[in-house]
Design a protein around this motif. Structure first.
Motif, PDB file in Angstrom:
ATOM      1  N   ASP A  27       0.827  -1.208   0.000  1.00 32.61           N
ATOM      2  CA  ASP A  27       0.000   0.000   0.000  1.00 32.61           C
ATOM      3  C   ASP A  27       0.860   1.257   0.000  1.00 32.61           C
ATOM      4  OD1 ASP A  27      -2.387  -1.389  -0.078  1.00 32.61           O
ATOM      5  OD2 ASP A  27      -2.623  -1.428   2.110  1.00 32.61           O
ATOM      6  N   ALA A  28       1.966   1.231   0.731  1.00 37.08           N
ATOM      7  CA  ALA A  28       2.863   2.387   0.755  1.00 37.08           C
ATOM      8  C   ALA A  28       3.522   2.586  -0.601  1.00 37.08           C
ATOM      9  CB  ALA A  28       3.926   2.203   1.841  1.00 37.08           C
ATOM     10  N   ASN A  29       3.890   1.504  -1.267  1.00 36.84           N
ATOM     11  CA  ASN A  29       4.443   1.618  -2.624  1.00 36.84           C
ATOM     12  C   ASN A  29       3.439   2.308  -3.542  1.00 36.84           C
ATOM     13  OD1 ASN A  29       6.651   0.141  -1.711  1.00 36.84           O
ATOM     14  ND2 ASN A  29       5.952  -1.783  -2.607  1.00 36.84           N
ATOM     15  N   ASP A  30       2.196   1.881  -3.447  1.00 39.86           N
ATOM     16  CA  ASP A  30       1.133   2.431  -4.283  1.00 39.86           C
ATOM     17  C   ASP A  30       0.934   3.920  -4.006  1.00 39.86           C
ATOM     18  OD1 ASP A  30      -1.268   1.676  -6.112  1.00 39.86           O
ATOM     19  OD2 ASP A  30      -2.212   2.760  -4.454  1.00 39.86           O
ATOM     20  N   ALA A  31       0.989   4.292  -2.741  1.00 37.94           N
ATOM     21  CA  ALA A  31       0.734   5.681  -2.367  1.00 37.94           C
ATOM     22  C   ALA A  31       1.888   6.608  -2.728  1.00 37.94           C
ATOM     23  CB  ALA A  31       0.445   5.766  -0.863  1.00 37.94           C
ATOM     24  N   SER A  32       3.115   6.106  -2.617  1.00 37.51           N
ATOM     25  CA  SER A  32       4.291   6.967  -2.814  1.00 37.51           C
ATOM     26  C   SER A  32       4.778   7.009  -4.253  1.00 37.51           C
ATOM     27  CB  SER A  32       5.436   6.508  -1.909  1.00 37.51           C
ATOM     28  OG  SER A  32       5.899   5.223  -2.295  1.00 37.51           O
ATOM     29  N   GLY A  33       4.318   6.068  -5.090  1.00 37.40           N
ATOM     30  CA  GLY A  33       4.752   6.050  -6.477  1.00 37.40           C
ATOM     31  C   GLY A  33       6.137   5.481  -6.687  1.00 37.40           C
ATOM     32  N   GLN A  34       6.627   4.713  -5.753  1.00 38.77           N
ATOM     33  CA  GLN A  34       7.903   4.018  -5.904  1.00 38.77           C
ATOM     34  C   GLN A  34       7.993   2.938  -4.839  1.00 38.77           C
ATOM     35  OE1 GLN A  34      10.168   7.776  -4.901  1.00 38.77           O
ATOM     36  NE2 GLN A  34      11.472   6.296  -3.857  1.00 38.77           N
ATOM     37  N   LEU A  35       8.940   2.021  -5.010  1.00 33.34           N
ATOM     38  CA  LEU A  35       9.093   0.935  -4.043  1.00 33.34           C
ATOM     39  C   LEU A  35       9.785   1.438  -2.786  1.00 33.34           C
ATOM     40  CD1 LEU A  35      10.228  -2.044  -6.309  1.00 33.34           C
ATOM     41  CD2 LEU A  35       7.916  -1.183  -5.849  1.00 33.34           C
ATOM     42  N   ALA A  36       9.347   0.917  -1.652  1.00 31.70           N
ATOM     43  CA  ALA A  36       9.982   1.254  -0.381  1.00 31.70           C
ATOM     44  C   ALA A  36      11.409   0.727  -0.358  1.00 31.70           C
ATOM     45  CB  ALA A  36       9.178   0.669   0.774  1.00 31.70           C
ATOM     46  N   GLN A  37      12.296   1.424   0.343  1.00 26.63           N
ATOM     47  CA  GLN A  37      13.698   1.035   0.356  1.00 26.63           C
ATOM     48  C   GLN A  37      13.924  -0.381   0.888  1.00 26.63           C
ATOM     49  OE1 GLN A  37      16.032   2.923  -1.171  1.00 26.63           O
ATOM     50  NE2 GLN A  37      17.305   1.089  -0.941  1.00 26.63           N
ATOM     51  N   PRO A  38      13.191  -0.847   1.922  1.00 26.82           N
ATOM     52  CA  PRO A  38      13.392  -2.242   2.351  1.00 26.82           C
ATOM     53  C   PRO A  38      13.088  -3.254   1.242  1.00 26.82           C
ATOM     54  CG  PRO A  38      12.257  -1.016   4.062  1.00 26.82           C
ATOM     55  CD  PRO A  38      12.290  -0.125   2.853  1.00 26.82           C
ATOM     56  N   ARG A 343      -6.674  -2.508  -5.254  1.00 27.51           N
ATOM     57  CA  ARG A 343      -5.338  -2.229  -5.802  1.00 27.51           C
ATOM     58  C   ARG A 343      -5.002  -3.204  -6.925  1.00 27.51           C
ATOM     59  NH1 ARG A 343      -0.983  -4.532  -3.914  1.00 27.51           N
ATOM     60  NH2 ARG A 343      -1.790  -4.760  -1.792  1.00 27.51           N
ATOM     61  N   LEU A 344      -5.317  -4.477  -6.746  1.00 33.01           N
ATOM     62  CA  LEU A 344      -5.070  -5.454  -7.795  1.00 33.01           C
ATOM     63  C   LEU A 344      -5.893  -5.150  -9.045  1.00 33.01           C
ATOM     64  CD1 LEU A 344      -5.061  -8.746  -5.677  1.00 33.01           C
ATOM     65  CD2 LEU A 344      -3.063  -7.573  -6.617  1.00 33.01           C
ATOM     66  N   PHE A 345      -7.130  -4.720  -8.851  1.00 34.97           N
ATOM     67  CA  PHE A 345      -7.993  -4.338  -9.975  1.00 34.97           C
ATOM     68  C   PHE A 345      -7.346  -3.201 -10.767  1.00 34.97           C
ATOM     69  CE2 PHE A 345     -11.320  -1.624 -11.720  1.00 34.97           C
ATOM     70  CZ  PHE A 345     -12.142  -2.517 -12.384  1.00 34.97           C
ATOM     71  N   ARG A 346      -6.852  -2.200 -10.066  1.00 43.13           N
ATOM     72  CA  ARG A 346      -6.208  -1.081 -10.748  1.00 43.13           C
ATOM     73  C   ARG A 346      -4.918  -1.516 -11.435  1.00 43.13           C
ATOM     74  NH1 ARG A 346      -4.218   2.227  -7.509  1.00 43.13           N
ATOM     75  NH2 ARG A 346      -4.805   1.503  -5.424  1.00 43.13           N
ATOM     76  N   ASP A 347      -4.126  -2.349 -10.762  1.00 42.28           N
ATOM     77  CA  ASP A 347      -2.870  -2.814 -11.350  1.00 42.28           C
ATOM     78  C   ASP A 347      -3.107  -3.642 -12.607  1.00 42.28           C
ATOM     79  OD1 ASP A 347      -1.464  -1.563  -9.337  1.00 42.28           O
ATOM     80  OD2 ASP A 347      -1.019  -3.399  -8.215  1.00 42.28           O
ATOM     81  N   MET A 348      -4.141  -4.495 -12.566  1.00 42.81           N
ATOM     82  CA  MET A 348      -4.424  -5.331 -13.725  1.00 42.81           C
ATOM     83  C   MET A 348      -4.804  -4.473 -14.925  1.00 42.81           C
ATOM     84  SD  MET A 348      -4.463  -8.452 -14.771  1.00 42.81           S
ATOM     85  CE  MET A 348      -4.229  -8.348 -16.538  1.00 42.81           C
ATOM     86  N   HIS A 349      -5.581  -3.437 -14.684  1.00 40.84           N
ATOM     87  CA  HIS A 349      -6.004  -2.583 -15.793  1.00 40.84           C
ATOM     88  C   HIS A 349      -4.849  -1.745 -16.330  1.00 40.84           C
ATOM     89  CE1 HIS A 349      -9.980  -3.917 -14.634  1.00 40.84           C
ATOM     90  NE2 HIS A 349     -10.416  -3.444 -15.782  1.00 40.84           N
ATOM     91  N   ALA A 350      -3.856  -1.481 -15.506  1.00 43.12           N
ATOM     92  CA  ALA A 350      -2.641  -0.847 -16.024  1.00 43.12           C
ATOM     93  C   ALA A 350      -1.847  -1.836 -16.870  1.00 43.12           C
ATOM     94  CB  ALA A 350      -1.785  -0.324 -14.872  1.00 43.12           C
ATOM     95  N   GLY A 351      -1.763  -3.074 -16.415  1.00 42.79           N
ATOM     96  CA  GLY A 351      -0.986  -4.077 -17.133  1.00 42.79           C
ATOM     97  C   GLY A 351      -1.521  -4.389 -18.513  1.00 42.79           C
ATOM     98  N   THR A 352      -2.842  -4.305 -18.686  1.00 42.38           N
ATOM     99  CA  THR A 352      -3.412  -4.613 -20.002  1.00 42.38           C
ATOM    100  C   THR A 352      -3.042  -3.574 -21.053  1.00 42.38           C
ATOM    101  OG1 THR A 352      -5.478  -3.436 -19.491  1.00 42.38           O
ATOM    102  CG2 THR A 352      -5.403  -5.817 -19.020  1.00 42.38           C
ATOM    103  N   GLN A 353      -2.576  -2.413 -20.615  1.00 43.44           N
ATOM    104  CA  GLN A 353      -2.250  -1.350 -21.571  1.00 43.44           C
ATOM    105  C   GLN A 353      -0.855  -1.489 -22.170  1.00 43.44           C
ATOM    106  OE1 GLN A 353      -4.928   0.712 -22.379  1.00 43.44           O
ATOM    107  NE2 GLN A 353      -5.746  -0.911 -21.077  1.00 43.44           N
ATOM    108  N   HIS A 354      -0.090  -2.471 -21.730  1.00 46.69           N
ATOM    109  CA  HIS A 354       1.268  -2.615 -22.257  1.00 46.69           C
ATOM    110  C   HIS A 354       1.248  -3.077 -23.712  1.00 46.69           C
ATOM    111  CE1 HIS A 354       5.483  -3.933 -22.581  1.00 46.69           C
ATOM    112  NE2 HIS A 354       5.681  -3.013 -21.661  1.00 46.69           N
ATOM    113  N   VAL A 355       2.218  -2.591 -24.466  1.00 48.34           N
ATOM    114  CA  VAL A 355       2.247  -2.846 -25.910  1.00 48.34           C
ATOM    115  C   VAL A 355       2.349  -4.330 -26.247  1.00 48.34           C
ATOM    116  CG1 VAL A 355       4.753  -2.540 -26.080  1.00 48.34           C
ATOM    117  CG2 VAL A 355       3.308  -2.080 -28.080  1.00 48.34           C
ATOM    118  N   THR A 356       2.933  -5.128 -25.359  1.00 49.70           N
ATOM    119  CA  THR A 356       3.107  -6.553 -25.663  1.00 49.70           C
ATOM    120  C   THR A 356       1.791  -7.307 -25.739  1.00 49.70           C
ATOM    121  OG1 THR A 356       3.515  -6.912 -23.298  1.00 49.70           O
ATOM    122  CG2 THR A 356       5.448  -6.748 -24.738  1.00 49.70           C
TER     123      THR A 356
END
Length: 387
Positions: A27-38, A343-356
């Motif tokens: 959830d923190a990764n999603d909110a901050s727009g990057q992966l947490a350092q750990p 969050r998974l619903f949103r991530d999946m819909h982002a993944g479908t937009q990839h050119v591959t």
């Protein structure tokens, strides 16, 4: 090189063992727009950034089937983590495999593998000059760039018309922090610009290269073949997590408070969703098992094999999209609210937009399967006549 090298089965187990950490920070990764350092540290310490680095340089040089499993496990924990690791892993591994000895000695001489991220499509302009190229362009979707020291980026050689991959320090580009998107927010897939930058010839390689002086048969897949593994494993990971989250929700709602989950209609749809996912996964593993055997024999892949790896990916992506829609609808207001399913619903819909997994790919697949592409071969995501 002090970074631990894992045997292939160990890397899969290490990915599975990261689930509590990835759940903790998702959830923190999603909110901050990057992966947490750990999380980034765990990817380094576990050897995940080196999964496609040749063994001669201290990497794991994973073959396709184990690669799929690693990406699937990381994605199950957090789709943004799986996406960053596969994207960076591709750039790191292909840099290690295909760049010059001079560049590789500088990149891979430290205590950790370098993190390389960027964009391999929508090329910039490369003008040949003494000792290299002058590179300019604007690129998007540099997944993991916030954690990277180097950029991997495509440029079209204006003199030859050849596509090349250039590797350069991040500080030589202008980074644009503009990742405001629906899903996969934790990937930080920001834009960047380069203007009239000299890149020595030692720090670039042909984009279509399919052999390595440092590695084995795996590198005959080339950049696009490895990318097919990336996105296939990602689809499998998020699909399994979606179904498991729904399964956990069903157990909470069984009985009088949620009688719909015991209805014949729901149970039939639930079974079909599981079957849809498992069939897609089976096609991916069947396809890549055949490819892996071919690579181990030292043989070139056939056009049909290239077709099938693209078919398996596009089919899995859209099959898991259908699973995702079923999970979301069945999740009711739990899926609507902030939480794992949303969050998974949103991530999946982002993944479908990839050119591959875009429509032109599956259309080209259909053309080859129908016997309408005789004499043509795959160049990245399209079929091309012989040169």
């Amino acid at each position: 090189m002090t970074e631990t090298v894992a045997e292939t089965h160990e890397l899969v187990e290490r990915a599975r063992a990261l689930l509590p950490l990835l759940n903790e920070h998702a959830d923190a990764n999603d909110a901050s727009g990057q992966l947490a350092q750990p999380v980034v540290d765990a990817l380094h310490d576990g050897g995940f950034f080196g999964m496609w680095v040749p063994q001669s340089l201290g990497g794991s040089e994973l073959m396709p089937l184990d690669s799929l499993k690693v990406i699937e496990e990381l994605t199950y924990g957090d789709p943004s983590v799986g996406w960053v690791d596969m994207a960076a892993g591709l750039a790191i591994g292909t840099g290690a495999a295909y760049l010059s000895d001079e560049a590789v000695s500088q990149l891979f001489g430290g205590e950790r593998f370098p993190v390389i991220a960027g964009q391999g499509t929508r090329p910039g302009k490369a003008v040949t000059t003494d000792g290299g190229h002058m590179l300019s362009g604007d690129w998007s979707f540099a997944s993991g760039l916030k954690h990277s020291g180097y950029i991997h980026t495509a440029g079209l050689d204006e003199a030859t018309g050849d596509l090349r991959i250039f590797v350069l320090p991040v500080e030589q580009a202008t980074v644009i922090d503009n990742w405001d998107v629906l899903g996969l927010r934790g990937t930080g897939s920001i834009d960047y610009q380069i203007r009239d930058l000299f890149v020595p010839i030692e720090w670039s390689h042909p984009a279509l290269i399919e052999s390595s002086p440092r590695g084995g048969g795996f590198y005959a897949l080339g950049i696009i073949g490895i990318a097919m593994i990336c996105h296939s494993g990602w689809a499998l990971g998020i699909g399994r997590r979606l179904l498991d989250e729904l399964g956990a929700l069903i157990k909470q709602k069984a009985g009088r408070p949620g009688q719909f989950v015991e209805s014949d209609a729901f149970l039939g749809d639930y079974a079909r969703a599981e079957g849809t996912y498992r069939a897609a996964r089976a096609l991916i593993h069947e396809t890549w098992a055949d490819v892996e055997e071919t690579l181990e024999r030292g043989e070139a892949l056939s056009v049909r094999q290239h077709t099938l790896i693209r078919l398996a990916l596009t089919h899995a992506t859209w099959a898991v999209h259908d699973v995702c829609m079923f999970v979301y609808k069945s999740g009711g207001t739990t899926a609507l609210r902030s939480g794992v399913i949303q969050r998974l619903f949103r991530d999946m819909h982002a993944g479908t937009q990839h050119v591959t997994s875009s429509p032109p790919v599956i259309q080209a697949v259909g053309r080859e399967l129908a016997g309408l592409a005789e004499g043509q071969s795959w160049v990245f995501l399209g079929l091309a006549p012989p040169q």
